[in-house]
Design an enzyme around this catalytic site. Structure first.
Site, PDB file in Angstrom:
ATOM      1  N   LYS A  28       9.747  19.380  28.040  1.00 24.74           N
ATOM      2  CA  LYS A  28      10.617  19.599  27.167  1.00 24.74           C
ATOM      3  C   LYS A  28      10.118  20.399  25.959  1.00 24.74           C
ATOM      4  O   LYS A  28      10.602  21.542  25.712  1.00 24.74           O
ATOM      5  CB  LYS A  28      11.570  18.604  26.757  1.00 24.74           C
ATOM      6  CG  LYS A  28      12.766  18.921  25.809  1.00 24.74           C
ATOM      7  CD  LYS A  28      13.733  17.676  25.739  1.00 24.74           C
ATOM      8  CE  LYS A  28      14.382  17.403  27.132  1.00 24.74           C
ATOM      9  NZ  LYS A  28      15.540  16.570  26.664  1.00 24.74           N
ATOM     10  N   ARG A  97      14.712  13.199  21.316  1.00 22.65           N
ATOM     11  CA  ARG A  97      14.797  13.160  22.837  1.00 22.65           C
ATOM     12  C   ARG A  97      13.505  12.979  23.218  1.00 22.65           C
ATOM     13  O   ARG A  97      12.272  13.250  22.808  1.00 22.65           O
ATOM     14  CB  ARG A  97      15.085  14.454  23.269  1.00 22.65           C
ATOM     15  CG  ARG A  97      16.687  14.835  22.811  1.00 22.65           C
ATOM     16  CD  ARG A  97      17.160  16.257  23.500  1.00 22.65           C
ATOM     17  NE  ARG A  97      18.320  16.666  22.680  1.00 22.65           N
ATOM     18  CZ  ARG A  97      19.438  16.470  23.567  1.00 22.65           C
ATOM     19  NH1 ARG A  97      19.351  16.030  24.492  1.00 22.65           N
ATOM     20  NH2 ARG A  97      20.432  17.149  22.923  1.00 22.65           N
ATOM     21  N   GLY A 106      17.333  11.544  32.751  1.00 20.39           N
ATOM     22  CA  GLY A 106      18.281  10.118  32.398  1.00 20.39           C
ATOM     23  C   GLY A 106      17.325   8.941  32.380  1.00 20.39           C
ATOM     24  O   GLY A 106      18.044   7.915  32.264  1.00 20.39           O
ATOM     25  N   MET A 108      14.656   8.093  30.428  1.00 23.58           N
ATOM     26  CA  MET A 108      14.429   7.569  29.008  1.00 23.58           C
ATOM     27  C   MET A 108      15.351   8.056  28.044  1.00 23.58           C
ATOM     28  O   MET A 108      16.658   8.477  28.229  1.00 23.58           O
ATOM     29  CB  MET A 108      13.021   8.457  28.751  1.00 23.58           C
ATOM     30  CG  MET A 108      11.747   7.712  29.586  1.00 23.58           C
ATOM     31  SD  MET A 108      10.556   8.754  28.975  1.00 23.58           S
ATOM     32  CE  MET A 108      10.632  10.383  29.889  1.00 23.58           C
ATOM     33  N   ARG A 353      14.392  23.912  32.299  1.00 21.93           N
ATOM     34  CA  ARG A 353      13.090  23.364  33.087  1.00 21.93           C
ATOM     35  C   ARG A 353      13.297  23.765  34.541  1.00 21.93           C
ATOM     36  O   ARG A 353      14.435  24.150  34.919  1.00 21.93           O
ATOM     37  CB  ARG A 353      13.173  21.756  33.079  1.00 21.93           C
ATOM     38  CG  ARG A 353      14.441  21.163  33.352  1.00 21.93           C
ATOM     39  CD  ARG A 353      14.441  19.872  33.400  1.00 21.93           C
ATOM     40  NE  ARG A 353      15.925  19.021  33.590  1.00 21.93           N
ATOM     41  CZ  ARG A 353      16.258  17.853  33.039  1.00 21.93           C
ATOM     42  NH1 ARG A 353      15.283  17.056  32.367  1.00 21.93           N
ATOM     43  NH2 ARG A 353      17.440  17.398  33.325  1.00 21.93           N
ATOM     44  N   HIS A 469      25.024  12.153  36.051  1.00 20.51           N
ATOM     45  CA  HIS A 469      23.682  11.264  36.576  1.00 20.51           C
ATOM     46  C   HIS A 469      23.614  11.196  37.883  1.00 20.51           C
ATOM     47  O   HIS A 469      22.656  11.447  38.402  1.00 20.51           O
ATOM     48  CB  HIS A 469      23.828  10.193  35.466  1.00 20.51           C
ATOM     49  CG  HIS A 469      22.564   9.191  35.969  1.00 20.51           C
ATOM     50  ND1 HIS A 469      22.761   8.261  37.132  1.00 20.51           N
ATOM     51  CD2 HIS A 469      21.332   9.229  35.605  1.00 20.51           C
ATOM     52  CE1 HIS A 469      21.625   7.667  37.335  1.00 20.51           C
ATOM     53  NE2 HIS A 469      20.679   8.216  36.351  1.00 20.51           N
ATOM     54  N   SER A 778     -11.118   9.559  65.346  1.00 19.05           N
ATOM     55  CA  SER A 778      -9.938   9.472  64.843  1.00 19.05           C
ATOM     56  C   SER A 778      -9.685   8.262  63.925  1.00 19.05           C
ATOM     57  O   SER A 778     -10.046   7.161  63.914  1.00 19.05           O
ATOM     58  CB  SER A 778      -8.729   9.454  65.867  1.00 19.05           C
ATOM     59  OG  SER A 778      -7.413   9.299  65.332  1.00 19.05           O
ATOM     60  N   CYS A 845      -4.910   9.431  62.323  1.00 17.25           N
ATOM     61  CA  CYS A 845      -3.582   9.260  63.161  1.00 17.25           C
ATOM     62  C   CYS A 845      -3.053   7.801  62.540  1.00 17.25           C
ATOM     63  O   CYS A 845      -1.987   7.703  62.818  1.00 17.25           O
ATOM     64  CB  CYS A 845      -4.162   8.870  64.268  1.00 17.25           C
ATOM     65  SG  CYS A 845      -5.354   7.357  64.730  1.00 17.25           S
ATOM     66  N   TYR A 865      -7.848  17.951  61.993  1.00 18.14           N
ATOM     67  CA  TYR A 865      -6.459  17.596  62.198  1.00 18.14           C
ATOM     68  C   TYR A 865      -5.900  16.340  61.563  1.00 18.14           C
ATOM     69  O   TYR A 865      -6.412  15.522  61.180  1.00 18.14           O
ATOM     70  CB  TYR A 865      -5.871  17.698  63.696  1.00 18.14           C
ATOM     71  CG  TYR A 865      -6.479  16.420  64.645  1.00 18.14           C
ATOM     72  CD1 TYR A 865      -5.509  15.294  64.577  1.00 18.14           C
ATOM     73  CD2 TYR A 865      -7.521  16.209  65.111  1.00 18.14           C
ATOM     74  CE1 TYR A 865      -5.942  14.005  65.225  1.00 18.14           C
ATOM     75  CE2 TYR A 865      -8.036  15.477  65.902  1.00 18.14           C
ATOM     76  CZ  TYR A 865      -7.164  14.157  65.923  1.00 18.14           C
ATOM     77  OH  TYR A 865      -7.721  12.858  66.617  1.00 18.14           O
TER      78      TYR A 865
END
Length: 886
Positions: A28, A97, A106, A108, A353, A469, A778, A845, A865
């Site tokens: 912010k 704020r 919402g 804080m 934002r 909210h 693996s 895996c 992979y």
């Protein structure tokens, strides 16, 4: 001294790069400074950095460190707006704020209208020319400050307000007069003194410092902790605090407040999206206390609403807002979530934002913005959260199914959800923990409901709008949400919900359609998703940029087909034991386990061979031409043993052996710690006929598919739980011998590999030796995590949440790989394995193969992979691309 307070707006400098660094001034604060620097109308203010928050949370007294800078910054606001803080004649009021480096909507605390007392409220009444507005602002401030800073139950104030409205025959807050608000202020102050034993603080400076530290403390509120845990936000980041001159949207019909998005956050459509309220403050929109109105005329007309849109009611302010929309989107090159206020016709920007969005919207925006030339393909790939794709990979409501619609609300967050009604967040969490699917039904949600919203399949609220909210948080979580569903009344005491003429009880089932806002009775059937369009485009881009291949963990033809539909490039883990649990085979498996001789075991295995061969044939037909890693029998034998007299009786009938004999044999096989006992390759060493049967089934199936299709898969035979080179040497020789026999019998050969699963710390340490016998490794990170940490994944749920909360582990190590510990073993094993066999194939895996953070680590180590469950294959594809691009 390091600067810990930064001013913005007016003539404040904005050239310090730290001020626009979100890790320092939060999202912010950084964006407020950015907006001010590009000439947008931002009320002046200042930001206290996250560094102060971190020190405060460590117990350091930070006020002496920042007091002089705060005083200087407050003077900047006063000089810019021409008002004095605490001045009875013409008072400056401020908002306080939070502002973490990532959006936590919402979670804080906020305090508005700070600086009011019995003297300054009179000055505000005179300068504004609106006595009612001044006293309404004062009562709002007392209520908010008492809740956030003083810890007084906000319900006490709500109750007093409702009584005041009832006594005067009012319906809405807007009907109360200045005298009504003045009386309520006196009553509110009485509540505070009664609850705390001391009067409400009247010194504006005392109010300011109380609010600053209350906002810092809200970083560690329960709801903020839950949100951080759900979104993998580190606890040591802290929050910035933003103090800003108040602008007022509640100064009559030429004033308003609103929340808006530069594109539709639910669908991704390029259209202004948002809501506003005439004569209101910001919390009225966000909290859903009043039903907001549409931003644009087109949206109002599409909804059939009568109340004028902002475009119609405040055309000049709306035109300015539209200009700002376009400027901000071009500047940030992303969809923006904006909070604004119009004070007597003048537009003020309070926040911007990057907006939270559904997965569908994220895909559309990313693809569209590439087409518009706003961003490139790489940026588009990096912009979509891989985990958000999970929203798109599951069934939606069948459009042909019958729907018994009970009510229709606002389609606040798309998707389909069905489950049992629950009326509070705690119940939602409790029921979900025992496997129930629930729908959280509330009048309106609050930040304290965050844990229940996460546990629920979907959310239904009686009040609130598209930016309430519930809507914002649900979209961020990927939960379907229907808000503002009129005609719904909830009786918590009796546990009932009345929807139209229907009375439902907690536990009754309903279905939500977040795409059109429908609430339906019972469970509505679903259909499989179609993965085309924007999804297909982004996946093509991702595949072009990723290095690692993506396979699937699957052992049924159905899962294999689903995984291939999602883009799997082979099987990374086929757990053959899952095939043994089939009801038609378990008797033969038990006969094999309980046999007291090799002859007896082979007799039972002869029954299983054709079943196993058929399993692999079906799988290979789906996976023709692709590598298939097949793990030979791994789990402890006790998992297959009979339980209860009925199962022993059935086995006795099948074998002709007495029940007592079978129970004695089962008792002999009992192990005190079976997960570290007679399992994995140890079974193959002591009972080689088991692995012989499985190897034969694999090779016979591969040869059959080769003959029928002309193209065989590449079987990769995985020997589990290897700790020594000799174990793998013996079992590799067994597999090679069986392969030779089968190829001679079938008159055809197929390529294959023999390797192992690295799931023990010793195997990782000895990887250089083991690689002499194994063509591939693996990493079975589920068991490697268990054996490295000495923690059972089956039992750890009792304490792991507390470990994460206390910062012992940054996150659940069974969800996201413990990179510092287990990761070191993976890296070391990969390095030592390659030193011995440069062409060794390396993959992962465990369940971590579908976790983006773990995939990023796999890219860093250079694995070939990752393998994930079928529904996580697209997530892994996108995460692998992002890892390669970062």
């Amino acid at each position: 001294m390091v600067q810990t307070v930064y001013t913005f707006g007016g003539d404040a400098p904005h050239d310090d790069p730290r001020q626009k660094d979100k890790t320092v001034t939060g999202g912010k604060g950084a964006n407020l400074a950015e907006m001010a620097s590009i000439g947008l109308p931002v009320p002046p203010g200042f930001t206290i950095t996250t560094e102060v928050s971190v020190k405060h949370l460590e117990g350091i007294d930070t006020r002496p460190l920042i007091e002089s800078q705060v005083e200087e910054a407050l003077t900047h606001i006063e000089c810019t707006v021409g008002k004095k803080f605490g001045d009875a004649a013409d008072p400056l009021l401020v908002s306080v704020r939070s502002g973490a480096r990532v959006s936590m909507p919402g979670m804080m605390d906020t305090v508005l209208n700070l600086g009011l007392n019995d003297e300054t409220v009179e000055g505000l009444a005179r300068t504004s020319g609106d006595e009612r507005f001044a006293w309404d602002s004062y009562r709002r401030f007392i209520q908010m400050y008492s809740d956030v800073v003083l810890g007084v139950d906000h319900g006490l104030f709500e109750e007093a307000l409702e009584i005041a409205k009832e006594d005067n025959g009012y319906y809405a807050d807007t009907e109360l007069s200045a005298d009504d608000w003045r009386a309520l202020v006196a009553e509110y102050k009485g509540i505070v003194e009664s609850e705390l034993g001391k009067p409400f603080p009247s010194d504006p400076k005392e109010q300011l410092w109380g609010a600053i530290y209350a906002v810092f403390d809200s970083w560690d509120s329960e709801r903020a902790k839950v949100y951080r845990r759900l979104n993998d936000i580190p606890a040591d980041w802290g929050t910035a605090v933003n103090v800003q001159a108040m602008v007022f949207g509640n100064m009559g019909d030429t004033s308003a407040t609103g929340v808006a998005f530069t594109r539709d956050p639910a669908t991704g459509q390029r259209a202004y999206y948002g809501e506003y309220l005439i004569n209101a403050q910001g919390e009225d929109v966000v909290a859903g206390i009043r039903t907001p109105q549409y931003l644009t005329k087109a949206a109002r007309e599409a909804a059939g609403a009568k109340a004028p849109s902002m475009e119609e009611a405040l055309p000049e302010a709306y035109a300015e807002l539209a200009r700002v929309f376009d400027l901000l989107e071009r500047h940030y090159k992303d969809m923006q979530d904006i909070e604004f206020t119009v004070e007597r016709g003048k537009l003020w920007m309070l926040q911007t934002r990057s907006g939270k969005r559904t997965a569908k919207a994220a895909l559309k925006m990313a693809v569209d913005m590439v087409g518009e030339g706003l961003i490139d393909e790489k940026t588009a790939i990096l912009r979509v959260d891989p985990m958000a794709l999970d929203q798109l990979l599951h069934p939606t409501l069948d459009p042909q199914a019958e729907r018994h619609v009970l009510a229709t609300g606002l389609p606040a967050s798309p998707g389909a959800a069905a489950g049992k009604i629950v009326l509070d967040a705690d119940t939602a969490e409790q029921w979900a923990s025992r496997g129930e699917k629930v729908i959280l039904v509330r009048v309106e949600t609050s930040p304290e409901d965050i844990h229940g919203m996460h546990a629920a399949q979907g959310i239904l609220t009686a009040r609130g709008g598209m930016t309430s909210h519930a809507a914002v948080v649900a979209r961020g979580m990927g939960r379907p949400c229907v808000s503002g569903a009129t005609g719904i009344s909830i009786d918590r005491a009796s546990g009932t919900v009345r929807i139209g003429s229907h009375e439902l009880k907690e536990g009754d089932e309903i279905t939500l359609d977040g795409a059109n806002g429908q609430v339906m009775l019972g469970i509505v059937p679903t259909v499989e998703p179609e993965l085309a369009g924007d999804f297909g485009t982004l996946m093509e881009w991702a595949d072009a940029h990723r290095r690692m291949r993506v396979r699937t963990n699957a052992e049924t033809p159905e899962d294999c087909r689903m995984a291939r539909q999602f883009g799997a490039e082979g099987i990374g883990l086929c757990r053959t034991e899952h095939m043994f649990f089939d009801a038609n085979r378990i008797s033969a498996v038990r006969q094999m386990i309980l046999a007291e001789s090799e002859e007896g075991r082979r007799k039972a295995l002869d029954l299983l061979l054709p079943e196993q061969r058929a399993d692999f044939t079906e799988i290979f037909e789906v996976m023709t031409g692709l590598p298939c890693t097949i793990r030979l029998l791994d789990p402890p034998l006790h998992e297959f043993l009979p339980h209860g007299d009925n199962e022993f009786a059935e086995l006795s009938d099948a074998t002709g052996l007495g029940i007592d004999h079978l129970k004695r044999r089962a008792s002999e096989l009992h192990e005190f710690n079976p997960m570290l006992g007679h399992r994995g390759c140890r079974l193959g060493i002591t009972f080689p006929e088991i692995y012989e049967m499985q190897a034969r089934a694999i090779f016979e199936a591969a040869c059959a598919v080769q003959k029928s299709s002309g193209e065989a898969p590449l079987p990769e035979i995985m020997i589990p739980l290897v700790a020594t080179k000799r174990e793998l040497e013996l079992l590799r020789a067994l597999v090679d011998r069986v392969a030779k026999e089968v190829f001679e019998e079938q008159g055809v050969e197929v390529d294959y590999l023999v390797g192992t699963m690295i799931e023990l710390p010793r195997a990782a340490l000895m990887a250089g030796e083991i690689a002499k016998e194994g063509a591939f490794f693996s990493f079975g990170t589920n068991d490697l995590t268990q054996t490295t940490l000495g923690v059972s994944r089956d039992d750890s749920a009792k304490f792991l949440a507390q470990y994460v909360e206390k910062g012992i582990f940054p996150r659940d190590p069974f969800v996201s790989l413990d990179i510092d510990g287990v990761g070191q073993l993976v890296e070391l094993a990969a390095e030592r394995g390659r030193a011995t066999r440069p062409d060794i194939k390396l993959g992962i895996c465990g369940e971590h193969g579908g976790d983006p953070a773990s995939i990023a680590f796999c890219e860093k180590v250079g694995l070939d992979y990752v393998s994930a469950s079928p529904y996580r294959v697209p997530i892994a594809r996108l995460a692998a691309a992002q890892a390669a691009l970062k």
